[in-house]
Design a protein around this motif. Structure first.
Motif, mmCIF file in Angstrom:
data_model
loop_
_atom_site.group_PDB
_atom_site.id
_atom_site.type_symbol
_atom_site.label_atom_id
_atom_site.label_comp_id
_atom_site.label_asym_id
_atom_site.label_seq_id
_atom_site.Cartn_x
_atom_site.Cartn_y
_atom_site.Cartn_z
ATOM 1 N N HIS A 72 1.068 5.417 -2.245
ATOM 2 C CA HIS A 72 1.684 6.739 -2.187
ATOM 3 C C HIS A 72 2.803 7.226 -2.924
ATOM 4 O O HIS A 72 3.185 8.231 -3.382
ATOM 5 N N GLN A 129 -4.265 6.622 -2.870
ATOM 6 C CA GLN A 129 -5.550 6.229 -2.113
ATOM 7 C C GLN A 129 -5.520 4.590 -1.989
ATOM 8 O O GLN A 129 -5.029 3.986 -2.642
ATOM 9 N N ASP A 130 -6.126 4.351 -0.742
ATOM 10 C CA ASP A 130 -6.461 3.022 -0.381
ATOM 11 C C ASP A 130 -7.989 2.729 -0.149
ATOM 12 O O ASP A 130 -8.734 3.683 0.292
ATOM 13 N N VAL A 188 -8.397 10.393 -8.480
ATOM 14 C CA VAL A 188 -8.339 9.567 -7.089
ATOM 15 C C VAL A 188 -6.802 9.150 -7.086
ATOM 16 O O VAL A 188 -6.576 8.236 -8.209
ATOM 17 N N ASN A 193 -3.133 3.517 -6.943
ATOM 18 C CA ASN A 193 -4.090 3.341 -6.035
ATOM 19 C C ASN A 193 -3.995 2.022 -5.431
ATOM 20 O O ASN A 193 -3.421 0.998 -6.143
ATOM 21 N N HIS A 225 0.909 -1.370 -0.014
ATOM 22 C CA HIS A 225 -0.049 0.192 0.123
ATOM 23 C C HIS A 225 0.999 1.194 0.068
ATOM 24 O O HIS A 225 0.375 2.332 -0.724
#
Length: 251
Positions: free
Chosen positions: A163, A234-235, A231, A177, A159
């Motif tokens: 970023h 993001q998660d 978007v 993402n 994850h």
């Protein structure tokens, strides 16, 4: 819906579960889809299931950089580019911290983290401008789970890539993402959760049910589409409320 007309999408671990459901969804919306897996027989079965001439199956172990290089060469030869990458291939591993062996540590990190990292590294040169990368993470990066030290750490690592890669690839308009599935009813879930404990697992979920592979496929398709053009990094947690809310029956 034709959000992916003439788009080229790569789905690692595309022979079953969330990967196969996402392949089916993107094909239905017009994409050409590349699926990978380690088992030739399962790849052949997935191609037969998906049908059509818009599927390319490549046998590849994401933990093997030679396999990843051969995969990218096959994509380059067939399509010349990629517009979507769903870095989905992964394995489950749950045991108390004191029982994790070095061999198990290496196996899980090789597939869940190294495999994702180098899948993206190898495919970045093929990505068109304004392409989308979606990484399969896990709800366990947001909430501690007993016996999940190794698995959860690998998912937190991938994850974090969302970023950092969003920042690095942003100048090309490439969005990155992750999705964090909760309890999703797949073969991997059934292998990890004993049958007698499943009612207790469902009781933790505010929505009152296990998720489906199609629930995840819907989210991946959204993040990969132009509808999610703003978007980035993001998660998206797909867990029926598991992380965010406590069901009344638990109080």
């Amino acid at each position: 819906m034709t959000r992916f007309d003439n788009k080229i999408a790569l789905i690692t671990g595309g022979t079953s579960g969330m990967g196969l459901a996402t392949a089916r969804r993107l094909l239905a919306e017009g994409a050409h889809v590349v699926i990978t897996g380690r088992d030739k027989a399962r790849l052949d079965a997935a191609v037969e299931d998906l049908g059509g001439d818009r599927v390319l199956a490549v046998r590849a172990d994401v933990a093997d950089l030679d396999d990843l290089s051969a995969m990218t060469s096959a994509i380059q030869e067939r399509f010349g580019r990629l517009d979507v990458v769903f870095a989905n291939a992964g394995v489950a591993s749950f045991q108390p911290v004191g029982e994790v062996t070095e061999a198990e540590f290496d196996r899980v990190v090789d597939i869940n983290f190294k495999g994702v990292y180098f899948t993206i590294q190898k495919t970045v040169p093929l990505l068109s401008d304004n392409a989308a990368i979606v990484i399969n993470a896990s709800w366990t990066l947001h909430r501690g789970l007993v016996t999940g030290t190794l698995y959860s750490a690998t998912k937190a690592a991938v994850h974090n890539l969302a970023h950092t890669l969003a920042a690095e690839l942003g100048p090309r308009g490439i969005r990155v993402n992750s999705v964090s599935p909760g309890y999703i009813e797949t073969a991997m879930f059934h292998e990890a959760v004993a049958e007698e404990t499943k009612p207790a697992v469902v009781a933790e979920v505010v929505s009152g049910r296990l998720g489906t592979s199609e629930d995840v496929a819907d989210a991946v398709a959204f993040l990969a589409s132009s509808e999610a053009s703003y978007v980035n990094g993001q998660d998206l947690i797909i867990d029926g409320g598991l992380v965010a809310a406590i069901p009344g029956v638990m109080l």
